[in-house]
Enzyme design. Structure first.
Site, PDB file in Angstrom:
ATOM      1  N   LYS A  64      15.442  -1.288   9.510  1.00 19.30           N
ATOM      2  CA  LYS A  64      15.821   0.060   9.931  1.00 19.30           C
ATOM      3  C   LYS A  64      14.619   1.008   9.976  1.00 19.30           C
ATOM      4  CE  LYS A  64      20.634  -0.373   9.480  1.00 19.30           C
ATOM      5  NZ  LYS A  64      20.735  -1.686   8.884  1.00 19.30           N
TER       6      LYS A  64
HETATM    7  C1  LIG Z   1      21.659  -2.618   9.373  1.00 25.18           C
HETATM    8  C2  LIG Z   1      21.357  -4.032   9.101  1.00 25.18           C
HETATM    9  C3  LIG Z   1      21.890  -5.057   9.893  1.00 25.18           C
HETATM   10  C4  LIG Z   1      22.851  -4.772  11.017  1.00 25.18           C
HETATM   11  O1  LIG Z   1      22.234  -4.126  12.090  1.00 25.18           O
HETATM   12  P1  LIG Z   1      23.111  -3.354  13.179  1.00 25.18           P
HETATM   13  O2  LIG Z   1      22.134  -2.699  14.062  1.00 25.18           O
HETATM   14  O3  LIG Z   1      23.950  -2.363  12.404  1.00 25.18           O
HETATM   15  O4  LIG Z   1      23.960  -4.367  13.849  1.00 25.18           O
HETATM   16  C5  LIG Z   1      21.524  -6.348   9.619  1.00 25.18           C
HETATM   17  N1  LIG Z   1      20.693  -6.655   8.598  1.00 25.18           N
HETATM   18  C6  LIG Z   1      20.176  -5.708   7.803  1.00 25.18           C
HETATM   19  C7  LIG Z   1      19.299  -6.093   6.680  1.00 25.18           C
HETATM   20  C8  LIG Z   1      20.473  -4.365   8.032  1.00 25.18           C
HETATM   21  O5  LIG Z   1      19.944  -3.429   7.245  1.00 25.18           O
END
Ligand SMILES: *Cc1c(COP(=O)(O)O)cnc(C)c1O
Length: 494
Positions: free
Chosen positions: A109
């Site tokens: 993120k």
């Molecule tokens: C947020 C997240 C996801 C999912 O991603 P999306 O964009 O919400 O589908 C998968 N793995 C991790 C570690 C995350 O933090």
């Protein structure tokens, strides 16, 4: 002029700066580009990562020059990332892992949330806004910390983060509870991620609440992946993965590859879909879910059914039943039929389910979807370690298992890139348990050292420091108290 429209009202046309500042459209829809621009891989092949982001953003955000966007990207992806290219790769023959966790909070993120504050600040000055911005964020773990980090001590933007009290890992909770900064607060709620997210969405569309916030000098905005400013920068690492495989000689330019994406809110995989529509040679987009397999069922049957049991798993960032960004895909696949998308979202709100028409089902052919049970997640962590001496976290393990299913079913032997979305060191208990080296007497921080020794890697000093930081945010509230908590926070700021 590249204006953005709303998934629920396709005659809407707003500037990207306005879309980023408001986060969600007034009709409750999500902002998105009607048409996707084309990219040219040859042009990007040798650019530094930040410059690649600048180039890609410039295809969408024409209120700023490419130079301005590149400057923002260089600030965002500078020293906070562990290495110059931001991403790192592990190659095992035709299987590749794109490690997206070398940013400031050890989660993918960071790629979106390192740059979003810069885009929002630029949007505020573009629109000469005198209001402060108040970011409200619901998090399943990683978004919260990455957002707090990104916005910390920003001059014109405040942030309030809500997370499910029992729905994040101890390390994720600690990362948020220890967050310093004079412009932010963090609150745990009694409920799961969907409760947090739906209540945040309610605050955005509640006019009286918005007026109250305005009277306190602020305007609401979102750092969740419903914000288009978060989605667009994510396209860059798909282009980056592709060019890495070209440069290492694994593939020739133009050769198609698969991407496997551990999916929750559908933001990451939607960025991959955008990359494909923009001309990146991608064959299959493989959507990997844990046992909260609502998306697997949807992609395979066209029926979205959120009326099902909710499971708390070892991959908490994917414990989601209402996957917000799917709405954007529905809009594109429905051929801009926003009235139809609005009706589907209405059904989802009232009946918790919908079934899509044949046009959308046909468009879903680019996707493959699989789910992974808890036991298989553990086995995947162990199999990858045994086969490659490589540590992966539970989210990445879900993707690995799903890719194995896909390959067994299809016989597809093209190159595949698994998006490794979190560091294994963020989930030491689950990883140790999977590898059969869990010791109940050891805490998470000791387990991190144990994993590091096992994998012959240095333990990131980040986690040692984390353990020693003071707890600054320990409040737990009920979901009904969320709006009051926001108002109280704003009062405390003025
Ligand atoms: C947020 C997240 C996801 C999912 O991603 P999306 O964009 O919400 O589908 C998968 N793995 C991790 C570690 C995350 O933090």
């Amino acid at each position: 002029m590249n204006l953005l429209t709303s998934t629920r009202q396709s005659d809407v046309a707003v500037q990207p700066s306005e879309a980023m500042l408001s986060g969600i459209a007034p009709d409750g829809g999500l902002y998105l580009p009607k048409q996707l621009p084309k990219l040219s891989i040859e042009k990007y092949i040798d650019l530094p990562y930040a410059d690649l982001v600048g180039q890609i953003l410039s295809l969408f955000l024409d209120e700023w020059s490419t130079e301005q966007l590149t400057t923002l990207a260089r600030r965002a992806y500078g020293a906070a990332f562990a290495n110059d290219n931001c991403t790192q790769y592990q190659h095992f023959d035709k299987l590749h892992f794109c490690e997206l966790y070398h940013g400031p909070t050890f989660a993918f993120k960071d790629f979106a949330l390192a740059i979003l504050p810069h885009l929002l600040s630029a949007s505020l000055s573009k629109r000469n806004s005198a209001q402060r911005l108040l970011i409200l964020t619901a998090t399943s773990g990683d978004t919260g910390k990455a957002a707090l980090q990104g916005f910390q001590d920003n001059d014109n933007i405040d942030i309030v983060v809500f997370y499910p009290n029992d729905g994040v890992s101890p390390i994720q909770a600690r990362q948020m509870q220890t967050q310093p900064g004079n412009n932010l607060t963090v609150l745990a709620i009694e409920g799961n991620f969907d409760d947090a997210q739906s209540n945040v969405k309610k605050m955005f569309t509640d006019t009286a609440f918005n007026d109250q916030v305005l009277s306190l000098g602020a305007q609401l905005s979102s750092a969740n992946s419903i914000n288009i400013g978060r989605l667009l920068p994510q396209i860059a690492y798909y282009v980056d993965s592709y060019r890495q495989l070209c440069k290492s000689g694994s593939i020739d330019i133009g050769e198609a590859i698969n991407f496997v994406v551990p999916t929750g809110n559908f933001g990451n995989i939607l960025a991959a879909y955008y990359a494909k529509q923009m001309g990146l040679p991608i064959d299959k987009l493989i959507c990997a879910s844990n046992c909260n397999d609502v998306l697997t069922e949807f992609i395979n049957t066209g029926s979205y059914n959120a009326k099902r049991a909710f499971y708390t798993t070892m991959s908490p960032s994917m414990d989601i039943l209402i996957s917000s960004n799917l709405e954007r895909l529905l809009y594109h696949l429905a051929g801009d039929d926003s009235a139809y998308v609005a009706s589907l979202m209405q059904q989802l709100a009232t009946e918790k389910r919908f079934v899509v028409n044949a046009t959308i089902t046909a468009g879903l052919a680019d996707f493959k979807a699989y789910a992974c049970a808890e036991d298989d997640t553990k086995k995947a962590i162990k199999a990858v370690f045994d086969n490659y001496r490589y540590l992966i976290d539970p989210h990445t393990a879900v993707a690995y298992h799903c890719y194995q299913q896909y390959q067994a079913e299809s016989g597809d032997s093209q190159h595949g890139v698994i998006m490794a979305t979190a560091s294994p060191f963020k989930f030491p208990t689950s990883v140790c348990q999977s590898l059969g080296c869990l010791d109940d007497k050891q805490d998470d921080y000791q387990l991190i050292d144990r994993l590091a020794t096992l994998a012959e890697l240095p333990a990131p000093p980040y986690f040692k420091t984390l353990r020693e930081l003071p707890l600054l945010h320990e409040k737990v509230i009920k979901t009904e108290q969320m709006p009051t908590a926001v108002i109280d926070y704003l009062r405390s700021r003025s």
